[in-house]
Enzyme design. Structure first.
Site, PDB file in Angstrom:
ATOM      1  N   ASP A 125      -4.513   3.768  -1.944  1.00  0.00           N
ATOM      2  CA  ASP A 125      -5.625   4.110  -1.059  1.00  0.00           C
ATOM      3  C   ASP A 125      -6.093   5.538  -1.280  1.00  0.00           C
ATOM      4  O   ASP A 125      -5.354   6.488  -1.024  1.00  0.00           O
ATOM      5  CB  ASP A 125      -5.183   3.961   0.398  1.00  0.00           C
ATOM      6  CG  ASP A 125      -5.061   2.505   0.793  1.00  0.00           C
ATOM      7  OD1 ASP A 125      -6.047   1.772   0.614  1.00  0.00           O
ATOM      8  OD2 ASP A 125      -3.984   2.112   1.274  1.00  0.00           O
ATOM      9  N   HIS A 130      -1.158  -1.272  -4.271  1.00  0.00           N
ATOM     10  CA  HIS A 130      -2.465  -0.910  -3.728  1.00  0.00           C
ATOM     11  C   HIS A 130      -2.454   0.588  -3.430  1.00  0.00           C
ATOM     12  O   HIS A 130      -1.593   1.066  -2.688  1.00  0.00           O
ATOM     13  CB  HIS A 130      -2.693  -1.739  -2.458  1.00  0.00           C
ATOM     14  CG  HIS A 130      -3.999  -1.520  -1.783  1.00  0.00           C
ATOM     15  ND1 HIS A 130      -5.150  -2.200  -2.143  1.00  0.00           N
ATOM     16  CD2 HIS A 130      -4.348  -0.716  -0.749  1.00  0.00           C
ATOM     17  CE1 HIS A 130      -6.146  -1.816  -1.360  1.00  0.00           C
ATOM     18  NE2 HIS A 130      -5.690  -0.925  -0.506  1.00  0.00           N
ATOM     19  N   ASP A 141      -6.721  -6.313   3.781  1.00  0.00           N
ATOM     20  CA  ASP A 141      -6.132  -4.967   3.865  1.00  0.00           C
ATOM     21  C   ASP A 141      -6.223  -4.412   5.278  1.00  0.00           C
ATOM     22  O   ASP A 141      -7.317  -4.169   5.782  1.00  0.00           O
ATOM     23  CB  ASP A 141      -6.907  -4.067   2.882  1.00  0.00           C
ATOM     24  CG  ASP A 141      -6.322  -2.678   2.757  1.00  0.00           C
ATOM     25  OD1 ASP A 141      -5.221  -2.432   3.272  1.00  0.00           O
ATOM     26  OD2 ASP A 141      -6.996  -1.833   2.121  1.00  0.00           O
ATOM     27  N   MET A 180     -11.990   4.795  -0.935  1.00  0.00           N
ATOM     28  CA  MET A 180     -12.707   5.006   0.330  1.00  0.00           C
ATOM     29  C   MET A 180     -13.412   6.352   0.207  1.00  0.00           C
ATOM     30  O   MET A 180     -13.023   7.353   0.804  1.00  0.00           O
ATOM     31  CB  MET A 180     -11.712   4.965   1.504  1.00  0.00           C
ATOM     32  CG  MET A 180     -11.235   3.542   1.790  1.00  0.00           C
ATOM     33  SD  MET A 180      -9.743   3.489   2.773  1.00  0.00           S
ATOM     34  CE  MET A 180      -8.536   3.588   1.477  1.00  0.00           C
ATOM     35  N   HIS A 216      -8.117   1.555  -4.381  1.00  0.00           N
ATOM     36  CA  HIS A 216      -9.107   1.316  -3.325  1.00  0.00           C
ATOM     37  C   HIS A 216      -9.785   2.640  -2.982  1.00  0.00           C
ATOM     38  O   HIS A 216      -9.186   3.497  -2.337  1.00  0.00           O
ATOM     39  CB  HIS A 216      -8.367   0.720  -2.113  1.00  0.00           C
ATOM     40  CG  HIS A 216      -9.218   0.509  -0.907  1.00  0.00           C
ATOM     41  ND1 HIS A 216      -8.690   0.257   0.340  1.00  0.00           N
ATOM     42  CD2 HIS A 216     -10.574   0.482  -0.750  1.00  0.00           C
ATOM     43  CE1 HIS A 216      -9.671   0.109   1.219  1.00  0.00           C
ATOM     44  NE2 HIS A 216     -10.821   0.246   0.578  1.00  0.00           N
ATOM     45  N   MET A 219     -11.560  -5.714   4.671  1.00  0.00           N
ATOM     46  CA  MET A 219     -10.827  -4.782   5.543  1.00  0.00           C
ATOM     47  C   MET A 219     -10.599  -5.448   6.898  1.00  0.00           C
ATOM     48  O   MET A 219     -11.544  -5.885   7.553  1.00  0.00           O
ATOM     49  CB  MET A 219     -11.617  -3.488   5.752  1.00  0.00           C
ATOM     50  CG  MET A 219     -11.745  -2.587   4.533  1.00  0.00           C
ATOM     51  SD  MET A 219     -10.195  -2.168   3.710  1.00  0.00           S
ATOM     52  CE  MET A 219      -9.245  -1.429   5.047  1.00  0.00           C
ATOM     53  N   MET A 275      -8.741   8.404  -0.181  1.00  0.00           N
ATOM     54  CA  MET A 275      -9.616   8.758   0.948  1.00  0.00           C
ATOM     55  C   MET A 275     -10.155  10.173   0.779  1.00  0.00           C
ATOM     56  O   MET A 275      -9.405  11.083   0.399  1.00  0.00           O
ATOM     57  CB  MET A 275      -8.817   8.694   2.254  1.00  0.00           C
ATOM     58  CG  MET A 275      -8.156   7.346   2.488  1.00  0.00           C
ATOM     59  SD  MET A 275      -7.191   7.395   3.999  1.00  0.00           S
ATOM     60  CE  MET A 275      -6.525   5.725   4.008  1.00  0.00           C
ATOM     61  N   SER A 304       0.870  -1.180   0.000  1.00  0.00           N
ATOM     62  CA  SER A 304       0.000   0.000   0.000  1.00  0.00           C
ATOM     63  C   SER A 304       0.899   1.219   0.000  1.00  0.00           C
ATOM     64  O   SER A 304       1.652   1.453   0.950  1.00  0.00           O
ATOM     65  CB  SER A 304      -0.887   0.008   1.246  1.00  0.00           C
ATOM     66  OG  SER A 304      -1.419   1.313   1.407  1.00  0.00           O
TER      67      SER A 304
END
Ligand code: DX5
Ligand code: ZN
Length: 224
Positions: free
Chosen positions: A34, A32, A174, A67, A65, A136, A36, A7
């Site tokens: 992330d 990966h 994750d 979020m 990913h 998660m 957000m 990540s």
């Protein structure tokens, strides 16, 4: 055989090109990323511009990913930025088949993710629509949290369902995965182990990637 997906949230952003090159050197094939929004999760990370930058630095598969409370607004932006897979949360869309279709139309693989307090059973009826199930194992929002042990049962349940139904969906796990629990996570049935803090903090990233590649799913894990 399990696979390690670093990540990038755990990387040193001031040396991002070196960090990505070091992942390549370690034999990594999936990164990966992330994303957000400060709304679905209480933190803000980076957006499509950073994904595009990373895409220019590596040939690795980019697993994005999201979020985000309204992920559908950004599917196209992330696809254009170089995402190879886009994962959104079941929590933002109770009827996720529509989003899966939108993502696939962009020529990108689709993933569905669930938070620790949401039963994995909710994803099973729609799993055939997805290339990835992202379980998660921490509450999303921050790297460096502790793995929630109850996640292991969720992995086993999903593994059993995928195998029993002959699905191609890959299980990703994750949050809080490290050298100490990776074997157990893989044995429970995970295909891909996301590691932020543990990968970028490892003294020998290549050795960690090889260690994870040596772990297999155990029948015991699948049938218990
Ligand atoms: C959590 C993120 C994770 C996180 C993993 O919100 O989705 O990908 O960065 O980091 P570690 O491995 O440090 O828990
Ligand atoms: Zn993530």
């Amino acid at each position: 055989m399990a696979e390690l997906a670093p990540s990038v949230l755990g990387a040193d952003f001031s040396r991002i090109a070196d960090e990505i090159a070091s992942a390549d050197d370690a034999g990594i094939k999936i990164l990966h990323l992330d994303i957000m929004d400060g709304h679905f999760v209480p933190n803000i990370s980076f957006g499509p511009a950073m994904v595009k930058t990373i895409n220019g630095l590596t040939d690795s598969f980019l697993d994005v990913h999201l979020m985000l409370s309204e992920p559908e607004k950004y599917f196209e932006d992330f696809a254009k930025a170089g995402a190879d897979a886009i994962t959104f949360h079941l929590e933002v869309h109770p009827q996720p088949s529509e989003y899966a279709g939108q993502i696939k139309k962009l020529g990108v693989k689709a993933g569905i993710s669930i938070n620790p307090d949401n039963p994995v059973e909710k994803t099973l009826p729609i799993l055939e629509l997805f290339d990835f199930l992202l379980i998660m194992s921490v509450y999303p929002g921050f790297g460096g949290q502790k793995f929630i042990p109850g996640s292991l049962d969720k992995i086993r349940t999903a593994r059993r369902f995928i195998d029993d139904n002959g699905l191609g969906t890959k299980i990703m796990v994750d949050g809080g995965v490290d050298a100490g629990n990776a074997e157990e996570v893989a044995a429970a049935g995970a295909d891909i182990l996301v590691m932020g803090t543990a990968f970028f903090g490892a003294e020998d990233r290549g050795a960690l990637a090889r260690q994870v590649a040596g772990y297999t799913q155990s029948l015991e894990g699948r049938n218990s």
